[in-house]
Motif scaffolding. Structure first.
Motif, PDB file in Angstrom:
ATOM      1  N   TYR A  77       0.801  -1.232   0.000  1.00  0.00           N
ATOM      2  CA  TYR A  77       0.000   0.000   0.000  1.00  0.00           C
ATOM      3  C   TYR A  77       0.832   1.281   0.000  1.00  0.00           C
ATOM      4  O   TYR A  77       0.296   2.377  -0.063  1.00  0.00           O
ATOM      5  N   ARG A  78       2.152   1.160   0.080  1.00  0.00           N
ATOM      6  CA  ARG A  78       2.991   2.356   0.176  1.00  0.00           C
ATOM      7  C   ARG A  78       2.745   3.336  -0.975  1.00  0.00           C
ATOM      8  O   ARG A  78       2.754   4.545  -0.780  1.00  0.00           O
ATOM      9  N   TYR A  79       2.533   2.797  -2.153  1.00  0.00           N
ATOM     10  CA  TYR A  79       2.388   3.666  -3.327  1.00  0.00           C
ATOM     11  C   TYR A  79       1.023   4.342  -3.394  1.00  0.00           C
ATOM     12  O   TYR A  79       0.775   5.175  -4.259  1.00  0.00           O
ATOM     13  N   LEU A  80       0.130   3.962  -2.456  1.00  0.00           N
ATOM     14  CA  LEU A  80      -1.214   4.548  -2.454  1.00  0.00           C
ATOM     15  C   LEU A  80      -1.439   5.485  -1.267  1.00  0.00           C
ATOM     16  O   LEU A  80      -2.576   5.897  -1.005  1.00  0.00           O
ATOM     17  N   LEU A  81      -0.357   5.832  -0.575  1.00  0.00           N
ATOM     18  CA  LEU A  81      -0.528   6.609   0.663  1.00  0.00           C
ATOM     19  C   LEU A  81      -1.086   8.017   0.437  1.00  0.00           C
ATOM     20  O   LEU A  81      -1.524   8.663   1.392  1.00  0.00           O
ATOM     21  N   ASN A 232       3.466   5.894 -16.818  1.00  0.00           N
ATOM     22  CA  ASN A 232       3.737   6.444 -15.494  1.00  0.00           C
ATOM     23  C   ASN A 232       4.754   7.585 -15.524  1.00  0.00           C
ATOM     24  O   ASN A 232       5.574   7.668 -16.432  1.00  0.00           O
ATOM     25  N   GLU A 233       4.721   8.409 -14.460  1.00  0.00           N
ATOM     26  CA  GLU A 233       5.629   9.549 -14.393  1.00  0.00           C
ATOM     27  C   GLU A 233       6.988   9.181 -13.824  1.00  0.00           C
ATOM     28  O   GLU A 233       7.937   9.937 -13.919  1.00  0.00           O
ATOM     29  N   LEU A 310      -3.001   7.325  -9.027  1.00  0.00           N
ATOM     30  CA  LEU A 310      -3.233   7.766  -7.655  1.00  0.00           C
ATOM     31  C   LEU A 310      -1.928   8.051  -6.915  1.00  0.00           C
ATOM     32  O   LEU A 310      -1.941   8.531  -5.787  1.00  0.00           O
ATOM     33  N   SER A 311      -0.796   7.770  -7.557  1.00  0.00           N
ATOM     34  CA  SER A 311       0.485   7.827  -6.854  1.00  0.00           C
ATOM     35  C   SER A 311       1.313   9.064  -7.176  1.00  0.00           C
ATOM     36  O   SER A 311       2.095   9.508  -6.342  1.00  0.00           O
TER      37      SER A 311
END
Lengths: 331, 224
Positions: A77-81, A232-233, A310-311
């Motif tokens: 879940y780290r990438y969705l914090l 992705n960025e 979302l990241s």
């Protein structure tokens, strides 16, 4: 004579070099990948169905709850914090690393027999945090997490009060397979494909050698950062990949030819279905196809973002208002 | 005839199980006065690979070729990944046109991506059994490629996610693949052209690499 000396030197040099250094074991916890919640008691965790799951919450526990379901399933879940910001708007936001991945406890491959395990864990996590039957339950899933949201609603059509699905690969195996093939399409002579395959001669792991398999999968997954298809960025933040979970779930879904749409017509509440402008493998056509199983859908395209909308700042800033409006309307 | 049947079965068995990446030599076409072997090859071996090699044919009773090989995979970053091998290829036994040889190499290889740089010392050993004629040859080989000790140097992209990661040398072995396969070659003038292929399987005999097959097209030039 000279040749013999040269050969002796070549043979002995590596011995001298390695005997002077202290070698480490790739299997030791915490060397190449972080310790999990069962190995590190300082990590925030909950025990659900016999598994120690890494979990965190933000906001007032009495507010409507949004459960965040990460992708992969080998991610965490780290990438969705970014989603914890929703707590500032009157929501109790719950994150957890799914069983076997992130900083949650690992289980052997033979443990997994179906994604009912993930349903049971989600039921357990909801039961753990829910204060009363009146407290509203929302789900927000990204990629695999969105597939899990769809599958969960299909299994339990009355269990939640609303859901956001952000680019689920599909809710039927065929759609998932098609999307994965499109998103992983790489140039055969390109750097990304080379980075994904060349390491196989450096690292090999047996079936339940989790550490080396998890580490290797992280290296493999990072090649996605170089894959322009998904738009992705940059690179996503992470804790630990859970290779065994990823591998066994895809085997199961493929073998079962899973279809998680059979009861979705019973879920009359509107869902918010998010897809990204820059993910060339997804697009409006796939979004309409996957979301069509739900009777009431709000489609939203996040401008200027790729699959992990979302990241990264652009995607999150463009998605956040619509997600918040959606939840507020159901609150 | 009996020997040929044994060899054919061996070659077929090897083909079914896997592939090997060993220097290809036509022992029957290698003359006593041939001293230097230059090799160019292209193929698929954990990626799309381009390689060069050099062999030195020793003046010895037992036919021995000392060899050195260098290969890089394709990609837009040159030399971030490569493999070097140095070793010896020895013909151990010859009955009529059937020969058994052993190819042993020390390996140094490097891999780099956005998260880490790996440097590995390893070893390969291959047993090759085949038919060698003046104009053509066919053989099967069985081998093992072991990544014995590996150095991990993580980049900021990994350390920013896991600052406690430990860089340094890791052992015991971080990896190994079993290889076997077959090759066919055609010799003319002072040259060999060969094609080899097969598959690779991990040392647990269960898992396969992302690219489980091997193909190589090569050219040898023999000089006095």
């Amino acid at each position: 004579m000279y040749r013999n000396k040269l050969l002796s030197f070549i043979v002995l040099l590596p011995i001298f070099v390695f005997s002077c250094k202290k070698e480490m074991s790739i299997d030791a916890p915490g060397n190449l990948v972080p310790k999990t919640a069962d190995q590190n008691s300082s990590l925030p965790s909950i025990v659900i169905n016999g598994a120690k799951l890494h979990a965190e919450t933000f906001g007032d526990p009495n507010d409507p709850i949004i459960f965040i379901l990460h992708g992969g399933p080998a991610a965490d879940y780290r990438y969705l914090l970014n989603c914890k910001e929703l707590a500032e708007n009157g929501y109790f936001v719950v994150f957890y690393d799914q069983r076997g991945t992130g900083l949650s406890q690992r289980f052997p491959r033979s443990y997994y027999t179906g994604i009912q395990t993930s349903f049971d864990d989600l039921n357990g996590v909801i039961a753990h945090y829910r204060k009363s039957a009146a407290q509203k339950i929302f789900l927000l899933g990204h990629s695999w997490g969105a597939m899990l949201v769809g599958a969960y609603i299909n299994q339990y059509p009355n269990a939640v009060n609303g859901a956001v699905l952000a680019e689920p690969g599909g809710l039927k195996w065929k759609d998932v397979d098609d999307y994965v093939k499109r998103s992983r399409k790489m140039d055969i002579t390109g750097e990304a494909l080379n980075n994904a395959t060349y390491m196989d001669q450096f690292l090999t792991g047996k079936e339940d050698e989790h550490t080396i398999l998890d580490y290797k999968y992280k290296l493999l997954a990072s090649t996605g950062d170089e894959n322009e298809n998904v738009g992705n960025e940059g690179s996503l933040p992470f804790w630990r990949s859970g290779f065994v979970l990823q591998d066994v779930y895809f085997d199961i879904i493929k073998k079962e030819n899973s279809d998680w749409t059979t009861h979705l017509n019973q879920f009359k509440t509107k869902i918010l279905f998010v897809y990204s402008e820059r993910n060339k493998a997804y697009g409006l056509t796939h979004a309409e196809k996957v979301s069509s199983a739900f009777p009431n859908v709000q489609l939203f395209e996040t401008k200027g973002a790729g699959h992990d909308m979302l990241s990264f700042s652009t995607g999150w800033n463009n998605s956040r208002p619509i997600i918040l409006n959606y939840f507020n309307a159901l609150k | 005839m009996k020997h040929k049947i044994v060899i054919i079965i061996t070659v077929l068995l090897c083909t079914f199980c896997n592939y090997c990446h060993a220097q290809s030599i036509n022992w029957a076409g290698l003359k006593e006065e041939d001293r230097h072997l230059l090799n160019l090859n292209v193929g698929i071996d954990y990626g799309v690979i381009y390689g060069i090699g050099y062999g030195y044919h020793l003046k010895s009773k037992l036919p021995v070729v000392l060899n050195a090989e260098f290969s890089i995979p394709s990609g837009n970053k040159f030399f971030d990944d490569f493999k070097t091998k140095i070793g010896a290829h020895v013909k151990l036994l010859e009955v009529s046109n059937i020969a058994v040889s052993l190819n042993v190499n020390g390996v140094f290889r490097r891999y780099e991506n956005t998260l880490v740089r790996l440097s590995n010392f390893g070893a390969t050993a291959n047993v090759i059994i085949g038919y060698y004629g003046p104009k053509w040859y066919v053989n099967g080989e069985f081998g093992f490629d072991k990544a014995i000790v590996t150095h991990f140097k993580h980049k900021d992209a990994y350390k920013s996610n896991f600052p406690e990661v430990k860089d340094g040398w890791y052992e015991p072995s971080t990896g190994g693949n079993v290889q076997c396969g077959m090759q066919v070659g055609y010799s003319f003038n002072n040259s060999d052209v060969y094609l080899k292929g097969g598959k690779t399987i991990a040392q647990d005999f269960k898992t396969s690499p992302t690219i489980p097959v091997y193909i190589q097209l090569g050219y040898n030039l023999k000089l006095k």
